[in-house]
Design a protein around this motif. Structure first.
Motif, PDB file in Angstrom:
ATOM      1  N   PRO A   1       0.671  -1.016   0.256  1.00 20.98           N
ATOM      2  CA  PRO A   1      -0.261  -0.083   0.187  1.00 20.98           C
ATOM      3  C   PRO A   1       0.630   1.580  -0.271  1.00 20.98           C
ATOM      4  O   PRO A   1       0.093   2.662  -0.237  1.00 20.98           O
ATOM      5  N   THR A   2       1.949   1.177  -0.150  1.00 15.62           N
ATOM      6  CA  THR A   2       2.568   2.185   0.436  1.00 15.62           C
ATOM      7  C   THR A   2       4.087   1.734  -0.387  1.00 15.62           C
ATOM      8  O   THR A   2       4.416   0.407  -1.284  1.00 15.62           O
ATOM      9  N   GLY A   3       5.495   3.004  -0.800  1.00 15.51           N
ATOM     10  CA  GLY A   3       6.627   2.432  -1.002  1.00 15.51           C
ATOM     11  C   GLY A   3       6.603   2.568  -2.892  1.00 15.51           C
ATOM     12  O   GLY A   3       7.353   2.271  -3.701  1.00 15.51           O
ATOM     13  N   PHE A   4       5.990   3.743  -3.259  1.00 10.36           N
ATOM     14  CA  PHE A   4       5.666   3.586  -4.552  1.00 10.36           C
ATOM     15  C   PHE A   4       5.322   5.245  -4.594  1.00 10.36           C
ATOM     16  O   PHE A   4       4.758   5.646  -3.983  1.00 10.36           O
ATOM     17  N   THR A   5       5.740   5.839  -6.021  1.00 14.68           N
ATOM     18  CA  THR A   5       5.697   7.463  -6.163  1.00 14.68           C
ATOM     19  C   THR A   5       4.584   7.199  -7.384  1.00 14.68           C
ATOM     20  O   THR A   5       4.584   6.683  -7.579  1.00 14.68           O
ATOM     21  N   VAL A   6       3.524   7.790  -7.447  1.00 15.28           N
ATOM     22  CA  VAL A   6       2.543   8.185  -8.693  1.00 15.28           C
ATOM     23  C   VAL A   6       3.425   9.465  -9.376  1.00 15.28           C
ATOM     24  O   VAL A   6       3.479  10.967  -8.610  1.00 15.28           O
ATOM     25  N   SER A   7       3.032   9.811 -10.156  1.00 14.04           N
ATOM     26  CA  SER A   7       2.869  10.101 -11.276  1.00 14.04           C
ATOM     27  C   SER A   7       2.055  10.472 -12.422  1.00 14.04           C
ATOM     28  O   SER A   7       1.319   9.467 -12.846  1.00 14.04           O
ATOM     29  N   CYS A   8       1.153  12.078 -12.976  1.00 13.97           N
ATOM     30  CA  CYS A   8      -0.110  12.013 -13.092  1.00 13.97           C
ATOM     31  C   CYS A   8      -0.839  13.100 -13.369  1.00 13.97           C
ATOM     32  O   CYS A   8      -1.828  13.932 -13.022  1.00 13.97           O
ATOM     33  N   PHE A   9       0.851  13.497 -13.918  1.00 12.12           N
ATOM     34  CA  PHE A   9       0.177  15.026 -14.207  1.00 12.12           C
ATOM     35  C   PHE A   9      -0.293  14.958 -16.226  1.00 12.12           C
ATOM     36  O   PHE A   9      -0.662  13.645 -16.557  1.00 12.12           O
ATOM     37  N   PRO A  10      -1.866  16.204 -15.353  1.00 15.09           N
ATOM     38  CA  PRO A  10      -2.647  15.972 -15.956  1.00 15.09           C
ATOM     39  C   PRO A  10      -2.352  16.883 -17.919  1.00 15.09           C
ATOM     40  O   PRO A  10      -1.212  17.436 -17.518  1.00 15.09           O
ATOM     41  N   VAL A  11      -3.121  16.360 -18.870  1.00 14.02           N
ATOM     42  CA  VAL A  11      -3.209  17.139 -19.838  1.00 14.02           C
ATOM     43  C   VAL A  11      -3.107  18.168 -19.819  1.00 14.02           C
ATOM     44  O   VAL A  11      -4.162  18.983 -19.018  1.00 14.02           O
ATOM     45  N   LYS A  12      -2.363  19.116 -20.358  1.00 12.91           N
ATOM     46  CA  LYS A  12      -2.578  20.908 -20.057  1.00 12.91           C
ATOM     47  C   LYS A  12      -3.219  21.535 -21.296  1.00 12.91           C
ATOM     48  O   LYS A  12      -3.194  21.887 -22.324  1.00 12.91           O
ATOM     49  N   ILE A  13      -5.112  21.481 -20.879  1.00 15.12           N
ATOM     50  CA  ILE A  13      -5.948  21.866 -21.602  1.00 15.12           C
ATOM     51  C   ILE A  13      -6.556  23.732 -20.820  1.00 15.12           C
ATOM     52  O   ILE A  13      -6.485  23.772 -19.732  1.00 15.12           O
ATOM     53  N   THR A  14      -6.214  24.412 -22.208  1.00 14.15           N
ATOM     54  CA  THR A  14      -6.221  26.035 -21.951  1.00 14.15           C
ATOM     55  C   THR A  14      -7.508  25.584 -21.319  1.00 14.15           C
ATOM     56  O   THR A  14      -9.180  25.402 -21.816  1.00 14.15           O
ATOM     57  N   GLY A  15      -7.918  26.640 -18.987  1.00 13.62           N
ATOM     58  CA  GLY A  15      -9.374  26.839 -18.936  1.00 13.62           C
ATOM     59  C   GLY A  15     -10.507  25.251 -18.965  1.00 13.62           C
ATOM     60  O   GLY A  15     -11.547  25.972 -18.753  1.00 13.62           O
ATOM     61  N   ALA A  16      -9.561  23.927 -18.722  1.00 18.33           N
ATOM     62  CA  ALA A  16     -10.889  23.045 -18.509  1.00 18.33           C
ATOM     63  C   ALA A  16     -11.100  22.632 -17.541  1.00 18.33           C
ATOM     64  O   ALA A  16      -9.780  23.137 -16.015  1.00 18.33           O
ATOM     65  N   GLY A  17     -11.940  21.968 -16.728  1.00 18.17           N
ATOM     66  CA  GLY A  17     -12.503  21.642 -15.571  1.00 18.17           C
ATOM     67  C   GLY A  17     -11.730  20.288 -15.173  1.00 18.17           C
ATOM     68  O   GLY A  17     -11.816  20.110 -14.083  1.00 18.17           O
ATOM     69  N   ALA A  18     -10.908  19.790 -16.268  1.00 18.08           N
ATOM     70  CA  ALA A  18      -9.970  18.612 -16.171  1.00 18.08           C
ATOM     71  C   ALA A  18      -9.442  18.201 -17.308  1.00 18.08           C
ATOM     72  O   ALA A  18      -9.030  19.099 -18.023  1.00 18.08           O
ATOM     73  N   GLY A  19      -8.222  17.215 -17.501  1.00 16.60           N
ATOM     74  CA  GLY A  19      -7.853  16.745 -18.550  1.00 16.60           C
ATOM     75  C   GLY A  19      -7.102  15.731 -18.021  1.00 16.60           C
ATOM     76  O   GLY A  19      -6.864  15.157 -16.718  1.00 16.60           O
ATOM     77  N   TRP A  20      -6.820  14.429 -18.976  1.00 13.70           N
ATOM     78  CA  TRP A  20      -6.873  13.475 -18.944  1.00 13.70           C
ATOM     79  C   TRP A  20      -5.528  13.350 -18.955  1.00 13.70           C
ATOM     80  O   TRP A  20      -4.526  13.697 -18.827  1.00 13.70           O
ATOM     81  N   THR A  21      -5.082  12.380 -17.741  1.00 18.03           N
ATOM     82  CA  THR A  21      -3.322  11.339 -17.137  1.00 18.03           C
ATOM     83  C   THR A  21      -3.069  10.099 -17.690  1.00 18.03           C
ATOM     84  O   THR A  21      -4.227   9.201 -17.955  1.00 18.03           O
ATOM     85  N   ARG A  22      -2.061   9.804 -17.770  1.00 20.93           N
ATOM     86  CA  ARG A  22      -1.704   8.622 -18.299  1.00 20.93           C
ATOM     87  C   ARG A  22      -0.723   7.831 -17.025  1.00 20.93           C
ATOM     88  O   ARG A  22       0.618   8.520 -16.078  1.00 20.93           O
ATOM     89  N   ALA A  23      -1.533   7.942 -15.532  1.00 22.19           N
ATOM     90  CA  ALA A  23      -1.515   8.167 -13.987  1.00 22.19           C
ATOM     91  C   ALA A  23      -0.251   6.744 -14.557  1.00 22.19           C
ATOM     92  O   ALA A  23      -0.536   5.215 -14.474  1.00 22.19           O
ATOM     93  N   VAL A  24       0.346   6.356 -13.929  1.00 23.04           N
ATOM     94  CA  VAL A  24       1.188   5.305 -13.255  1.00 23.04           C
ATOM     95  C   VAL A  24       1.884   5.204 -11.444  1.00 23.04           C
ATOM     96  O   VAL A  24       2.087   6.499 -11.145  1.00 23.04           O
ATOM     97  N   ALA A  25       2.869   4.248 -11.366  1.00 23.74           N
ATOM     98  CA  ALA A  25       3.197   3.826  -9.573  1.00 23.74           C
ATOM     99  C   ALA A  25       4.699   3.822 -10.256  1.00 23.74           C
ATOM    100  O   ALA A  25       4.779   3.051 -11.260  1.00 23.74           O
ATOM    101  N   VAL A  26       5.382   4.561  -9.866  1.00 23.39           N
ATOM    102  CA  VAL A  26       7.048   4.240  -9.414  1.00 23.39           C
ATOM    103  C   VAL A  26       7.392   3.420  -8.801  1.00 23.39           C
ATOM    104  O   VAL A  26       7.428   4.048  -7.721  1.00 23.39           O
ATOM    105  N   LEU A  27       8.119   2.652  -8.782  1.00 21.29           N
ATOM    106  CA  LEU A  27       8.884   1.432  -7.719  1.00 21.29           C
ATOM    107  C   LEU A  27      10.328   1.332  -7.893  1.00 21.29           C
ATOM    108  O   LEU A  27      11.360   0.689  -9.050  1.00 21.29           O
TER     109      LEU A  27
END
Length: 259
Positions: free
Chosen positions: A231-257
């Motif tokens: 449950p711990t011991g990893f890093t999450v990277s989940c940078f959202p796509v930079k969409i100007t003025g948007a309420g959400a952005g897609w992400t390729r979320a990954v865990a780095v161990l």
């Protein structure tokens, strides 16, 4: 290092309340298209027949919402006004990148019934795994709902958080909360039926509406949380796509161990 993909695909073949349209222009069609575009926009004449096999590049065009597939909800998604700061909730392109790269913590909600769990439930799970949350932790909720992705049941059978649970996590300095379910709130039917029975408005979208009071982001529609070895011991990277003025952005979320 080892990388585990935590994202669901954007798949036009899967079931969505708002269907995805995916149009593919072949490499031959792409050659003709690019020739026409170069002439119209740059005044360049180019005969695509001189290319090998008369082909240039394929082009994919998708029609979908920013809430399709794994995505990050920005504060502006929760409403037009905030009760913090200057009252203007930030869009997805305005948020600090530091929020979306940090220590991950998985909380197991897979035995909870469809609906929403409270802060006490989260405290018990943190006690079970022996973890004290710290500012910057990215909390991921493993509900087990991702196994239903691509089906209508994915949108109606999952466990979310109530308002007390969200505020508890924010009190610990968490800025990003993720889930493998469709929503961080309870399924629509459960929320609405609860409201009809009690008249209690706080049962309606409490996790999202907490974002009107305090600035935070959600990651919705994650996957493969069960593949994480601990449950711990990893890093999450989940940078959202930079969409100007948007309420959400897609992400390729990954865990780095660590390797």
């Amino acid at each position: 290092m080892r990388i585990i993909d935590l994202s669901t695909p954007i798949d036009a073949a899967g079931w969505e309340p708002e269907p995805v349209e995916h149009r593919i222009m072949s490499a031959a069609e792409g050659a003709k298209h690019m020739s026409e575009e170069m002439l119209e926009h740059f005044g360049l004449e180019f005969d695509p027949s001189v290319l090998p096999d008369g082909e240039l590049l394929t082009i994919d065009t998708l029609t979908l919402t920013t809430h399709t597939g794994t995505h990050v909800d920005a504060p502006s998604h929760y409403g037009s006004a905030a009760r913090y700061g200057d009252g203007r909730p930030r869009h997805i392109d305005e948020l600090p990148l530091e929020w979306f790269h940090g220590p991950g913590v998985v909380l197991d909600l897979s035995t909870a019934a469809p609906g929403a769990v409270d802060a006490a439930h989260l405290r018990r799970e943190l006690d079970r795994i022996g973890h004290a949350l710290a500012p910057g932790d990215i909390v991921l909720l493993r509900t087990g709902a991702s196994r239903l992705a691509g089906t209508p049941e994915y949108f109606s059978r999952f466990t979310g958080l109530d308002g007390s649970a969200v505020h508890f996590l924010l009190d610990q300095g968490v800025r990003v909360i993720g889930t493998d379910a469709f929503s961080l709130d309870a399924p629509f039917r459960i929320m609405i039926e609860g409201y009809r029975e009690t008249g209690e408005r706080s049962l309606l979208w409490p996790a999202h509406f907490a974002g009107r009071e305090r600035e935070y982001c959600q990651i919705e529609r994650l996957a493969h949380l069960e593949d994480l070895p601990a449950p711990t011991g990893f890093t999450v990277s989940c940078f959202p796509v930079k969409i100007t003025g948007a309420g959400a952005g897609w992400t390729r979320a990954v865990a780095v161990l660590p390797a």
